[in-house]
Scaffold this motif. Structure first.
Motif, PDB file in Angstrom:
ATOM      1  N   LYS A 273       0.690  -1.196   0.054  1.00  0.00           N
ATOM      2  CA  LYS A 273       0.057  -0.064  -0.057  1.00  0.00           C
ATOM      3  C   LYS A 273       0.921   1.321   0.014  1.00  0.00           C
ATOM      4  O   LYS A 273       1.913   1.398   0.727  1.00  0.00           O
ATOM      5  CB  LYS A 273      -1.086   0.011   1.196  1.00  0.00           C
ATOM      6  N   LEU A 274       0.549   2.192  -0.871  1.00  0.00           N
ATOM      7  CA  LEU A 274       1.337   3.327  -1.120  1.00  0.00           C
ATOM      8  C   LEU A 274       0.287   4.574  -1.020  1.00  0.00           C
ATOM      9  O   LEU A 274      -0.275   4.942  -1.980  1.00  0.00           O
ATOM     10  CB  LEU A 274       2.092   3.399  -2.158  1.00  0.00           C
ATOM     11  N   GLY A 275      -0.034   4.970   0.254  1.00  0.00           N
ATOM     12  CA  GLY A 275      -1.089   5.848   0.487  1.00  0.00           C
ATOM     13  C   GLY A 275      -2.501   5.233  -0.008  1.00  0.00           C
ATOM     14  O   GLY A 275      -2.553   4.250   0.609  1.00  0.00           O
ATOM     15  N   ARG A 276      -3.123   5.784  -1.118  1.00  0.00           N
ATOM     16  CA  ARG A 276      -4.622   5.151  -1.286  1.00  0.00           C
ATOM     17  C   ARG A 276      -4.114   4.063  -2.538  1.00  0.00           C
ATOM     18  O   ARG A 276      -5.115   3.407  -2.954  1.00  0.00           O
ATOM     19  CB  ARG A 276      -5.516   5.975  -2.017  1.00  0.00           C
ATOM     20  N   LEU A 277      -2.897   3.882  -2.717  1.00  0.00           N
ATOM     21  CA  LEU A 277      -2.320   2.849  -4.059  1.00  0.00           C
ATOM     22  C   LEU A 277      -2.022   1.635  -3.505  1.00  0.00           C
ATOM     23  O   LEU A 277      -1.737   1.314  -2.397  1.00  0.00           O
ATOM     24  CB  LEU A 277      -1.423   3.763  -4.905  1.00  0.00           C
ATOM     25  N   GLN A 278      -2.420   0.920  -4.315  1.00  0.00           N
ATOM     26  CA  GLN A 278      -1.806  -0.628  -4.263  1.00  0.00           C
ATOM     27  C   GLN A 278      -0.752  -0.874  -5.421  1.00  0.00           C
ATOM     28  O   GLN A 278      -1.215  -0.998  -6.441  1.00  0.00           O
ATOM     29  CB  GLN A 278      -2.875  -1.862  -4.221  1.00  0.00           C
ATOM     30  N   VAL A 279       0.623  -0.969  -4.925  1.00  0.00           N
ATOM     31  CA  VAL A 279       1.786  -0.837  -6.021  1.00  0.00           C
ATOM     32  C   VAL A 279       2.695  -1.970  -5.891  1.00  0.00           C
ATOM     33  O   VAL A 279       2.881  -2.765  -4.730  1.00  0.00           O
ATOM     34  CB  VAL A 279       2.421   0.595  -6.010  1.00  0.00           C
TER      35      VAL A 279
ATOM     36  N   GLU B 154      -4.056   1.243 -18.099  1.00  0.00           N
ATOM     37  CA  GLU B 154      -4.755   0.744 -16.818  1.00  0.00           C
ATOM     38  C   GLU B 154      -3.932  -0.308 -16.126  1.00  0.00           C
ATOM     39  O   GLU B 154      -4.166  -0.552 -14.918  1.00  0.00           O
ATOM     40  CB  GLU B 154      -6.134   0.192 -17.335  1.00  0.00           C
ATOM     41  N   HIS B 155      -2.729  -0.834 -16.631  1.00  0.00           N
ATOM     42  CA  HIS B 155      -2.136  -1.694 -16.003  1.00  0.00           C
ATOM     43  C   HIS B 155      -0.967  -1.003 -15.230  1.00  0.00           C
ATOM     44  O   HIS B 155      -0.188  -1.927 -14.359  1.00  0.00           O
ATOM     45  CB  HIS B 155      -1.491  -2.833 -16.972  1.00  0.00           C
ATOM     46  N   PHE B 156      -0.617   0.208 -15.205  1.00  0.00           N
ATOM     47  CA  PHE B 156       0.466   0.725 -14.461  1.00  0.00           C
ATOM     48  C   PHE B 156       0.097   2.047 -13.476  1.00  0.00           C
ATOM     49  O   PHE B 156      -1.139   2.563 -13.806  1.00  0.00           O
ATOM     50  CB  PHE B 156       1.259   1.490 -15.584  1.00  0.00           C
ATOM     51  N   GLN B 157       0.901   2.011 -12.563  1.00  0.00           N
ATOM     52  CA  GLN B 157       0.665   3.508 -11.895  1.00  0.00           C
ATOM     53  C   GLN B 157       1.936   4.479 -11.964  1.00  0.00           C
ATOM     54  O   GLN B 157       3.008   3.998 -12.192  1.00  0.00           O
ATOM     55  CB  GLN B 157       0.782   3.201 -10.372  1.00  0.00           C
ATOM     56  N   LEU B 158       1.589   5.619 -12.826  1.00  0.00           N
ATOM     57  CA  LEU B 158       2.529   6.529 -13.314  1.00  0.00           C
ATOM     58  C   LEU B 158       2.839   7.480 -12.011  1.00  0.00           C
ATOM     59  O   LEU B 158       2.155   8.118 -11.695  1.00  0.00           O
ATOM     60  CB  LEU B 158       2.070   7.089 -14.459  1.00  0.00           C
TER      61      LEU B 158
ATOM     62  N   VAL C 106       1.116   9.239  -8.987  1.00  0.00           N
ATOM     63  CA  VAL C 106       2.020   9.899  -7.887  1.00  0.00           C
ATOM     64  C   VAL C 106       2.581  11.029  -8.727  1.00  0.00           C
ATOM     65  O   VAL C 106       3.084  10.782  -9.346  1.00  0.00           O
ATOM     66  CB  VAL C 106       3.055   8.903  -7.458  1.00  0.00           C
ATOM     67  N   LEU C 107       2.411  12.156  -7.915  1.00  0.00           N
ATOM     68  CA  LEU C 107       2.882  13.192  -8.182  1.00  0.00           C
ATOM     69  C   LEU C 107       3.700  13.954  -6.991  1.00  0.00           C
ATOM     70  O   LEU C 107       3.227  14.300  -6.119  1.00  0.00           O
ATOM     71  CB  LEU C 107       1.933  14.239  -8.807  1.00  0.00           C
ATOM     72  N   GLN C 108       5.230  14.085  -7.162  1.00  0.00           N
ATOM     73  CA  GLN C 108       5.904  14.662  -6.058  1.00  0.00           C
ATOM     74  C   GLN C 108       6.589  15.807  -6.510  1.00  0.00           C
ATOM     75  O   GLN C 108       6.748  16.183  -7.601  1.00  0.00           O
ATOM     76  CB  GLN C 108       6.982  13.612  -5.781  1.00  0.00           C
ATOM     77  N   ILE C 109       7.125  16.557  -5.570  1.00  0.00           N
ATOM     78  CA  ILE C 109       8.109  17.663  -5.545  1.00  0.00           C
ATOM     79  C   ILE C 109       9.479  17.361  -5.752  1.00  0.00           C
ATOM     80  O   ILE C 109       9.992  16.913  -4.617  1.00  0.00           O
ATOM     81  CB  ILE C 109       7.635  18.706  -4.416  1.00  0.00           C
ATOM     82  N   HIS C 110       9.966  17.572  -6.830  1.00  0.00           N
ATOM     83  CA  HIS C 110      11.301  16.971  -7.044  1.00  0.00           C
ATOM     84  C   HIS C 110      12.455  17.914  -6.166  1.00  0.00           C
ATOM     85  O   HIS C 110      12.503  18.923  -6.617  1.00  0.00           O
ATOM     86  CB  HIS C 110      11.736  16.913  -8.680  1.00  0.00           C
ATOM     87  N   ASN C 111      13.168  17.125  -5.541  1.00  0.00           N
ATOM     88  CA  ASN C 111      14.312  17.857  -4.686  1.00  0.00           C
ATOM     89  C   ASN C 111      13.866  19.081  -3.899  1.00  0.00           C
ATOM     90  O   ASN C 111      14.656  20.050  -3.689  1.00  0.00           O
ATOM     91  CB  ASN C 111      15.441  18.175  -5.621  1.00  0.00           C
ATOM     92  N   LEU C 112      12.665  19.067  -3.596  1.00  0.00           N
ATOM     93  CA  LEU C 112      11.983  20.152  -2.520  1.00  0.00           C
ATOM     94  C   LEU C 112      12.037  21.534  -3.412  1.00  0.00           C
ATOM     95  O   LEU C 112      11.798  22.334  -2.593  1.00  0.00           O
ATOM     96  CB  LEU C 112      12.578  20.288  -1.209  1.00  0.00           C
ATOM     97  N   LEU C 113      12.183  21.479  -4.680  1.00  0.00           N
ATOM     98  CA  LEU C 113      12.237  22.969  -5.385  1.00  0.00           C
ATOM     99  C   LEU C 113      10.898  23.709  -5.192  1.00  0.00           C
ATOM    100  O   LEU C 113       9.954  23.232  -5.923  1.00  0.00           O
ATOM    101  CB  LEU C 113      12.674  22.603  -6.791  1.00  0.00           C
ATOM    102  N   ASP C 114      11.051  24.789  -4.528  1.00  0.00           N
ATOM    103  CA  ASP C 114       9.898  25.540  -4.382  1.00  0.00           C
ATOM    104  C   ASP C 114       8.606  24.824  -3.989  1.00  0.00           C
ATOM    105  O   ASP C 114       7.548  24.981  -4.234  1.00  0.00           O
ATOM    106  CB  ASP C 114       9.425  26.425  -5.737  1.00  0.00           C
TER     107      ASP C 114
ATOM    108  N   ILE D  24      -4.920  13.735  -9.932  1.00  0.00           N
ATOM    109  CA  ILE D  24      -3.940  13.016  -9.154  1.00  0.00           C
ATOM    110  C   ILE D  24      -4.088  12.174  -8.158  1.00  0.00           C
ATOM    111  O   ILE D  24      -5.169  12.586  -7.427  1.00  0.00           O
ATOM    112  CB  ILE D  24      -2.469  13.553  -9.049  1.00  0.00           C
ATOM    113  N   GLY D  25      -3.288  10.905  -7.849  1.00  0.00           N
ATOM    114  CA  GLY D  25      -3.749  10.266  -6.767  1.00  0.00           C
ATOM    115  C   GLY D  25      -3.042  10.469  -5.234  1.00  0.00           C
ATOM    116  O   GLY D  25      -3.680  11.115  -4.491  1.00  0.00           O
ATOM    117  N   VAL D  26      -1.842  10.246  -5.355  1.00  0.00           N
ATOM    118  CA  VAL D  26      -1.068  10.820  -3.873  1.00  0.00           C
ATOM    119  C   VAL D  26       0.009  11.758  -4.237  1.00  0.00           C
ATOM    120  O   VAL D  26       0.471  11.906  -5.689  1.00  0.00           O
ATOM    121  CB  VAL D  26      -0.463   9.793  -3.367  1.00  0.00           C
ATOM    122  N   ILE D  27       0.584  12.563  -3.324  1.00  0.00           N
ATOM    123  CA  ILE D  27       1.374  13.598  -3.668  1.00  0.00           C
ATOM    124  C   ILE D  27       2.529  13.210  -2.393  1.00  0.00           C
ATOM    125  O   ILE D  27       2.496  12.650  -1.481  1.00  0.00           O
ATOM    126  CB  ILE D  27       0.902  14.998  -3.361  1.00  0.00           C
TER     127      ILE D  27
END
Length: 260
Positions: A69-75, A134-138, A168-176, A193-196
């Motif tokens: 489990k990754l947040g609300r995702l199953q990965v 549909e087979h992937f989590q991007l 999954v959408l993340q802030i790369h290297n904490l930039l801004d 988006i799903g999880v941040i």
């Protein structure tokens, strides 16, 4: 890596990302070998075999991917990193990446990680996963300064990945990160988006990461973690466990050092 993960509490979600492309000159071959080899499949320990065999469970679990489990995702427990590996343009090179994605499907590797920082990676992922999205989590990231530029970059990621939803959408290297976190929260509330989350390659960023983790505003972090770099075990992983934050591991093979 297996021993490290055995030490973690069951509630700490650790998803290694295979960053094999950092091996100069052998990136694609290593990536193909990695996603087709035994580390990507589940093999019970001898003790588990003995315990499960009377019930006929051990054999049914062999060669199957673990999911977490990754947040609300199953990965899948193993993800595919695309830094440098998927930054290609020729028809031949893209065809090779399509074969890699084929192997991901075969071995149930569902999480594919990218970033605008990775050159053409997002575009190649979009092209090679088209028709089977549909087979992937991007997973991708925002890597720029300013709200307008961040929103434009995220919109570009949707287009390049050929999708209307990013898992999954993340802030790369904490930039801004203060600016972008507001944008990501809005997109998550809108269902785009799903999880941040947040990422950083340096342990020097851990104090800031811990501050954000304790705020309750993120679902994931992405950090380096391997047998030679375990400093996250002191504070970061315990807070992740406490807050239910998923941990995506970058460089689990130390940029190929442990694959040689």
């Amino acid at each position: 890596m297996h021993q490290i993960q055995r030490r973690l509490h069951a509630d700490v979600i650790v998803v290694p990302i295979m960053e094999s492309a950092t091996l100069d000159g052998v990136g694609p071959r290593v990536a193909e070998a990695a996603i087709g080899s035994t580390p990507l499949t589940y093999f019970p320990t001898p003790y588990e075999e003995m315990r499960l065999k009377p019930y006929g469970i051990a054999d049914s679990r062999r060669n199957r991917m673990e999911f977490r489990k990754l947040g609300r995702l199953q990965v899948a427990a193993i993800g595919l990193g695309t830094a440098r590996t998927f930054d290609v343009a020729s028809t031949h090179d893209i065809a090779v990446r399509r074969q890699i994605i084929d192997q991901c499907l075969t071995h149930q590797v569902t999480l594919i990680d990218s970033s605008p920082m990775y050159g053409r990676s997002e575009d190649v992922i979009g092209r090679t996963t088209e028709g089977r999205r549909e087979h992937f989590q991007l997973a991708t990231k925002v890597w720029c300064q300013g709200q307008a530029q961040g929103e434009a970059q995220i919109a570009q990621s949707f287009r390049r990945l050929k999708t209307t939803y990013i898992d999954v959408l993340q802030i790369h290297n904490l930039l801004d990160w203060r600016t972008h976190l507001v944008t990501l929260e809005r997109l998550r509330d809108q269902g785009s988006i799903g999880v941040i989350g947040i990422t950083h390659y340096s342990t020097s960023a851990y104090p800031t990461m811990l501050e954000i983790m304790r705020s309750g505003r993120i679902d994931t972090i992405q950090i380096p973690y391997h047998v030679g770099e375990r400093s996250c075990e002191a504070k970061v992983l315990p807070v992740a466990e406490e807050r239910g934050i998923g941990v995506i591991v970058m460089e689990p093979l130390a940029k190929g050092r442990y694959a040689k």
